[in-house]
Design a protein around this motif. Structure first.
Motif, PDB file in Angstrom:
ATOM      1  N   THR A   1       0.838  -1.190   0.000  1.00  0.00           N
ATOM      2  CA  THR A   1       0.000   0.000   0.000  1.00  0.00           C
ATOM      3  C   THR A   1       0.879   1.248   0.000  1.00  0.00           C
ATOM      4  N   PRO A   2       0.990   1.950  -1.150  1.00  0.00           N
ATOM      5  CA  PRO A   2       1.844   3.142  -1.217  1.00  0.00           C
ATOM      6  C   PRO A   2       1.089   4.420  -0.852  1.00  0.00           C
ATOM      7  N   THR A   3       1.817   5.338  -0.245  1.00  0.00           N
ATOM      8  CA  THR A   3       1.324   6.692  -0.004  1.00  0.00           C
ATOM      9  C   THR A   3       2.339   7.641  -0.616  1.00  0.00           C
ATOM     10  N   ILE A   4       1.870   8.636  -1.351  1.00  0.00           N
ATOM     11  CA  ILE A   4       2.772   9.541  -2.071  1.00  0.00           C
ATOM     12  C   ILE A   4       2.805  10.910  -1.409  1.00  0.00           C
ATOM     13  N   ALA A   5       4.017  11.421  -1.231  1.00  0.00           N
ATOM     14  CA  ALA A   5       4.217  12.798  -0.793  1.00  0.00           C
ATOM     15  C   ALA A   5       5.094  13.482  -1.836  1.00  0.00           C
ATOM     16  N   SER A   6       4.740  14.711  -2.208  1.00  0.00           N
ATOM     17  CA  SER A   6       5.488  15.411  -3.255  1.00  0.00           C
ATOM     18  C   SER A   6       6.572  16.330  -2.695  1.00  0.00           C
ATOM     19  N   SER A   7       6.698  16.344  -1.365  1.00  0.00           N
ATOM     20  CA  SER A   7       7.749  17.152  -0.737  1.00  0.00           C
ATOM     21  C   SER A   7       8.115  16.523   0.596  1.00  0.00           C
ATOM     22  N   ALA A   8       9.288  16.918   1.112  1.00  0.00           N
ATOM     23  CA  ALA A   8       9.707  16.407   2.412  1.00  0.00           C
ATOM     24  C   ALA A   8       8.754  16.867   3.509  1.00  0.00           C
ATOM     25  N   GLU A   9       8.289  18.105   3.400  1.00  0.00           N
ATOM     26  CA  GLU A   9       7.363  18.628   4.406  1.00  0.00           C
ATOM     27  C   GLU A   9       6.072  17.829   4.425  1.00  0.00           C
ATOM     28  N   GLU A  10       5.565  17.469   3.243  1.00  0.00           N
ATOM     29  CA  GLU A  10       4.353  16.640   3.181  1.00  0.00           C
ATOM     30  C   GLU A  10       4.630  15.263   3.762  1.00  0.00           C
ATOM     31  N   GLY A  11       5.823  14.749   3.500  1.00  0.00           N
ATOM     32  CA  GLY A  11       6.190  13.452   4.067  1.00  0.00           C
ATOM     33  C   GLY A  11       6.198  13.470   5.588  1.00  0.00           C
ATOM     34  N   LEU A  12       6.741  14.530   6.169  1.00  0.00           N
ATOM     35  CA  LEU A  12       6.765  14.659   7.625  1.00  0.00           C
ATOM     36  C   LEU A  12       5.356  14.768   8.193  1.00  0.00           C
ATOM     37  N   SER A  13       4.482  15.447   7.461  1.00  0.00           N
ATOM     38  CA  SER A  13       3.086  15.568   7.895  1.00  0.00           C
ATOM     39  C   SER A  13       2.411  14.198   7.922  1.00  0.00           C
ATOM     40  N   ILE A  14       2.679  13.387   6.903  1.00  0.00           N
ATOM     41  CA  ILE A  14       2.119  12.030   6.858  1.00  0.00           C
ATOM     42  C   ILE A  14       2.669  11.196   8.009  1.00  0.00           C
ATOM     43  N   LEU A  15       3.949  11.386   8.326  1.00  0.00           N
ATOM     44  CA  LEU A  15       4.569  10.614   9.409  1.00  0.00           C
ATOM     45  C   LEU A  15       3.955  10.938  10.762  1.00  0.00           C
ATOM     46  N   ASN A  16       3.388  12.126  10.907  1.00  0.00           N
ATOM     47  CA  ASN A  16       2.723  12.472  12.161  1.00  0.00           C
ATOM     48  C   ASN A  16       1.487  11.617  12.397  1.00  0.00           C
ATOM     49  N   GLU A  17       0.930  11.091  11.310  1.00  0.00           N
ATOM     50  CA  GLU A  17      -0.275  10.271  11.418  1.00  0.00           C
ATOM     51  C   GLU A  17       0.046   8.786  11.518  1.00  0.00           C
ATOM     52  N   LYS A  18       1.056   8.329  10.800  1.00  0.00           N
ATOM     53  CA  LYS A  18       1.423   6.912  10.848  1.00  0.00           C
ATOM     54  C   LYS A  18       2.865   6.733  10.381  1.00  0.00           C
ATOM     55  N   THR A  19       3.506   5.695  10.901  1.00  0.00           N
ATOM     56  CA  THR A  19       4.867   5.360  10.494  1.00  0.00           C
ATOM     57  C   THR A  19       4.802   4.242   9.467  1.00  0.00           C
ATOM     58  N   PRO A  20       5.359   4.450   8.279  1.00  0.00           N
ATOM     59  CA  PRO A  20       5.316   3.410   7.242  1.00  0.00           C
ATOM     60  C   PRO A  20       6.295   2.284   7.560  1.00  0.00           C
ATOM     61  N   ASP A  21       6.186   1.215   6.813  1.00  0.00           N
ATOM     62  CA  ASP A  21       7.112   0.095   6.974  1.00  0.00           C
ATOM     63  C   ASP A  21       8.429   0.363   6.259  1.00  0.00           C
TER      64      ASP A  21
END
Length: 229
Positions: A28-48
């Motif tokens: 199950t992939p999740t896409i972030a188009s920037s590092a800041e967006e990636g950090l925001s996603i990490l606040n909700e869940k930690t990927p494998d």
């Protein structure tokens, strides 16, 4: 259980291609188009696992990785970048990437590397040792080792056995007779040996052995191990 992969890539065609191949392999992939967006996603869940580009708008992939590794030392990170200079590869691996893949690459090969890193991380987790944490100390229950941070605290076999026994009976009042019977495996013997080993352990783990916070004396009853949180 679904395997979640975070793709941090600012080129939509590239991120969507990687996501398509991951999905074909059941991930199950999740896409972030920037590092800041990636950090925001990490606040909700930690990927494998994270697939990370370096040339990103705003915060660079290097800076993202440094920030990420401060709190997540174990999650695998694969850098997928067009930057192929030795210095970039050395820097990426040096600050915490598990693998560096240069563009252009085969999506199938990238997925194979993703699976290999997930498998390796799973094996490491499965082999992780059981331990008991108290204060600054960690008792490794498989290898019978006591550590304070990175420092190994030397224990004799009997010292380890007594400490492990006390820890496994945390919060219980334990008489010297019971400790001797259960640890020494004998009904009769020199019960004063228990006090000797308690004193040895206190000298090794207590800041003030005369006023212990872990191995306490219960007058008239024996000893109790407490782990102040």
């Amino acid at each position: 259980m679904s395997v979640n992969i975070l793709i941090i890539e600012d080129v939509p065609e590239m991120s969507q291609l990687i996501a398509m191949y991951l999905e074909k392999d059941g991930m199950t992939p999740t896409i972030a188009s920037s590092a800041e967006e990636g950090l925001s996603i990490l606040n909700e869940k930690t990927p494998d696992l994270i697939i990370l580009d370096l040339n990103l708008p705003g915060m660079s992939g290097f800076d993202f990785l440094k920030k990420f590794r401060q709190n997540q030392p174990a999650t695998p990170v694969i850098i997928a970048s067009a930057r192929d200079a030795d210095e970039d590869i050395i820097t990426g691996l040096g600050i915490g990437a598990d693998e560096f893949v240069t563009k252009p690459f085969s999506p199938r090969v990238l997925v194979a590397k993703v699976k290999a890193n997930l498998r390796r991380n799973s094996e490491i987790s499965a082999a992780a040792e059981d331990f008991y944490q108290f204060g600054d100390y960690k008792l490794l229950l498989n290898s019978c080792v006591l550590k304070k941070g990175a420092e190994k605290i030397p224990l004799s076999n009997k010292e380890y056995n007594v400490l492990e026994y006390l820890i496994k009976h945390e919060g219980e009042n334990l008489s010297p007779e019971k400790i001797y019977k259960d640890v020494w495996k004998a009904e009769f013997g020199d019960i004063t040996a228990v006090a000797v080993y308690i004193q040895r352990l206190r000298k090794k783990i207590e800041d003030e052995p005369s006023s212990p916070k872990f191995i306490k004396t219960v007058f008239g009853l024996g000893y109790i191990f407490e782990n102040p949180k």
